[in-house]
Design an enzyme around this catalytic site. Structure first.
Site, mmCIF file in Angstrom:
data_model
loop_
_atom_site.group_PDB
_atom_site.id
_atom_site.type_symbol
_atom_site.label_atom_id
_atom_site.label_comp_id
_atom_site.label_asym_id
_atom_site.label_seq_id
_atom_site.Cartn_x
_atom_site.Cartn_y
_atom_site.Cartn_z
ATOM 1 N N GLU A 39 29.541 31.919 35.069
ATOM 2 C CA GLU A 39 29.903 31.976 36.489
ATOM 3 C C GLU A 39 28.685 32.124 37.400
ATOM 4 O O GLU A 39 28.561 33.111 38.144
ATOM 5 C CB GLU A 39 30.877 33.127 36.757
ATOM 6 C CG GLU A 39 32.166 33.024 35.965
ATOM 7 C CD GLU A 39 33.230 34.019 36.421
ATOM 8 O OE1 GLU A 39 32.915 34.925 37.210
ATOM 9 O OE2 GLU A 39 34.394 33.869 35.988
ATOM 10 N N GLU A 45 37.631 31.942 29.907
ATOM 11 C CA GLU A 45 38.204 33.210 30.387
ATOM 12 C C GLU A 45 39.493 32.900 31.131
ATOM 13 O O GLU A 45 39.555 31.933 31.900
ATOM 14 C CB GLU A 45 37.281 33.923 31.401
ATOM 15 C CG GLU A 45 36.109 34.648 30.827
ATOM 16 C CD GLU A 45 35.281 35.389 31.884
ATOM 17 O OE1 GLU A 45 35.852 35.883 32.885
ATOM 18 O OE2 GLU A 45 34.058 35.471 31.693
HETATM 19 C C1 BGP Z 1 34.981 37.139 35.673
HETATM 20 C C2 BGP Z 1 33.737 37.640 34.979
HETATM 21 C C3 BGP Z 1 33.948 38.786 34.071
HETATM 22 C C4 BGP Z 1 35.102 39.710 34.383
HETATM 23 C C5 BGP Z 1 36.321 38.986 34.958
HETATM 24 C C6 BGP Z 1 37.400 39.875 35.498
HETATM 25 O O1 BGP Z 1 34.654 36.679 36.932
HETATM 26 O O2 BGP Z 1 33.095 36.622 34.247
HETATM 27 O O3 BGP Z 1 32.727 39.424 33.912
HETATM 28 O O4 BGP Z 1 34.736 40.865 34.970
HETATM 29 O O5 BGP Z 1 35.962 38.072 35.944
HETATM 30 O O6 BGP Z 1 37.203 40.175 36.853
HETATM 31 P P1 BGP Z 1 37.113 41.634 37.396
HETATM 32 O O7 BGP Z 1 36.338 42.384 36.400
HETATM 33 O O8 BGP Z 1 36.417 41.554 38.704
HETATM 34 O O9 BGP Z 1 38.513 42.118 37.540
#
Ligand code: BGP
Length: 462
Positions: free
Chosen positions: A168, A367
């Site tokens: 990302e 993800e």
């Molecule tokens: C994505 C990232 C992760 C993770 C996930 C969940 O953007 O790659 O690192 O954290 O989001 O989001 P959050 O943790 O902000 O709820």
């Protein structure tokens, strides 16, 4: 048991995580500091309940147990990231042998359990010393990254064949240089564009370097959070707003990474507003020659936009949001805990777009997941009954399945994430794991979804 949704043979079932979010041992094993350690030390109040990255889920000490738990729920693949500041404290120079030992042991443990490691080199965690030199604004930092990448290919490329340069990459641009949710908390459009551009140069140079290593079945790619833009209506003004949002947040990395060039319209917008980055001779050819072999797609939520209701304040800093407003579609389905819309068909739209406009590049869902606060309220007989997460995954998988049936080149599905982990500013607020983690005792306990995914991966469908 009838299987209505069967996935192609060899489908990748697994999950993803990042070093800073699970390892802990932030001040152990010879690790240097990264921006998260530093930001937490200086502004702990920025983190949910003042919880920082020092111990997180303690994977550094518990990786054996964790790999075992992955095996138990049918993982055949797992994505981790290497902590740059752990491998090379300070970001350049000497390699930390304790880190080499640690990553070797993790990789070997995964392989011994028939879980293929996917390794990502950068997940938001710039070494502090390099950030102090300007981070991604600095071309020297790009060179340091390429040296770090080569070190990693050299150390682990004999066993790891799937590599990713960045996770990302738009997020540190947004968080660190536009919207104040990552260190260094700069708000400056021009600098944001420079950071994005240098990240892309770093990616292309790492890909170029990778090609000189003899990695068996080696593939290198990038992981992008593709957030499809949906316009409020078919009104040309709404369509334009949505197209520009797509240019800024998706195509800014997708086009150069996969097609080898930036969209002309994005360049024009930046030029018109005096925001073009500084470039060097040869950059264009570098990007063109070093496109990705494989693309990881992170998908959580769509972006709905409409034409702006008001002209932007001409004195406000340049922002992508000068060109569109967010649109709250009435009746949208929400994950109220994280505040994100749930729109399962988005996964299908992304895949069709990759098929039609990006040469059907080999891809996978790297993800997808559902963060929920206070999950303990769903405890029954010692187990969190996360039926909402099962529904979330199942409905997304149905759309992914349909995309594959229509010829999309999607090879797997990784949940965010294996066990509850530390999430940047949100720390342990939203829980995402198949396993819950007691943040005091670090005890891991399967949730209902853990049993469900085990059956799905064993049947290669549901
Ligand atoms: C994505 C990232 C992760 C993770 C996930 C969940 O953007 O790659 O690192 O954290 O989001 O989001 P959050 O943790 O902000 O709820």
């Amino acid at each position: 048991m009838t299987i209505n949704y069967k996935f192609p043979e060899g489908f990748w079932w697994g999950s993803a995580t990042s070093a800073t979010q699970i390892e802990g041992a932030a001040n152990e094993g010879g690790k240097g500091k990264n921006i998260w350690d530093h930001w937490y030390e200086t502004e702990p109040n920025r983190f949910f309940e003042n919880v920082g990255p020092e111990t997180t889920s303690d994977f550094y000490h518990r990786y054996k147990e964790d790999v075992q738990l992955m095996k138990e729920i049918g993982h055949n693949t797992f994505r981790l990231s290497i902590s740059w500041a752990r491998l090379i404290p300070g970001g350049r120079g000497e390699v930390n042998q304790e880190a080499v030992d640690f990553y070797n042991k993790v990789i070997d443990e995964l392989i011994a359990h028939d879980i293929e490691p996917f390794v990502n080199l950068f997940h938001f965690d710039m070494p502090l010393e390099l950030q102090n030199e300007g981070g991604w604004e600095s071309r020297e930092v790009v060179d340091a990254y390429v040296e770090y990448a080569k070190t990693a290919f050299d150390l682990f490329g004999d066993r790891v064949s799937k590599w990713f340069t960045f996770n990302e990459p738009i997020v540190p641009v947004e968080g660190g240089y536009l919207y104040d949710f990552h260190y260094p908390n700069v708000v400056d459009g021009r600098r944001a564009v420079q950071v994005a551009y240098h990240t892309m140069i770093a990616h292309a140079k790492a890909v170029e370097a990778f090609r000189t290593f003899d990695v068996k079945d080696g593939k290198i790619g990038i992981i992008l959070n593709l957030t499809p833009s949906y316009p409020r209506s078919q009104n040309p003004a709404d369509l334009k707003a949505s197209r520009i949002a797509d240019l800024f947040f998706n195509r800014s990395f997708l086009d150069p990474a996969v097609l080898g060039e930036y969209p002309q319209e994005l360049i024009e917008i930046l030029r018109e507003h005096g925001q073009l980055p500084t470039t060097q001779k040869g950059d264009r050819e570098l990007i063109k020659a070093n496109t990705a072999d494989i693309l990881g797609v992170n998908y959580y939520q769509p972006r709905r936009v409409k034409a702006k209701d008001h002209l932007p304040n001409p004195y406000s800093p340049f922002m992508p949001d000068w060109f569109f407003d967010n649109y709250e579609m009435p009746g949208r389905k929400m994950n109220p805990y994280r505040g994100w819309e749930i729109y399962e068909k988005g996964i299908y739209d992304i895949m069709i777009n990759l098929k039609e406009n990006y040469g059907n590049i080999e891809s996978f869902i790297s993800e997808n997941g559902m963060g929920v606060q206070d999950e303990d309220r769903f405890l029954e007989n010692g187990e969190i009954q996360d039926d909402y997460r099962i529904d979330f995954i199942r409905e997304h998988l149905k759309w992914l399945h349909k995309a594959i049936e229509e010829g999309c080149n999607a090879k797997g599905y990784h949940l965010w994430t294996f066990m509850d982990n530390w999430s940047w500013m949100n720390a342990y607020k939203n829980r995402y794991g198949f396993y819950s983690v007691d943040i005091k005792t670090k005890k891991r306990t399967p949730k209902k979804s853990a049993h469900w995914i085990k059956a799905v991966s064993e049947n290669n469908g549901f």
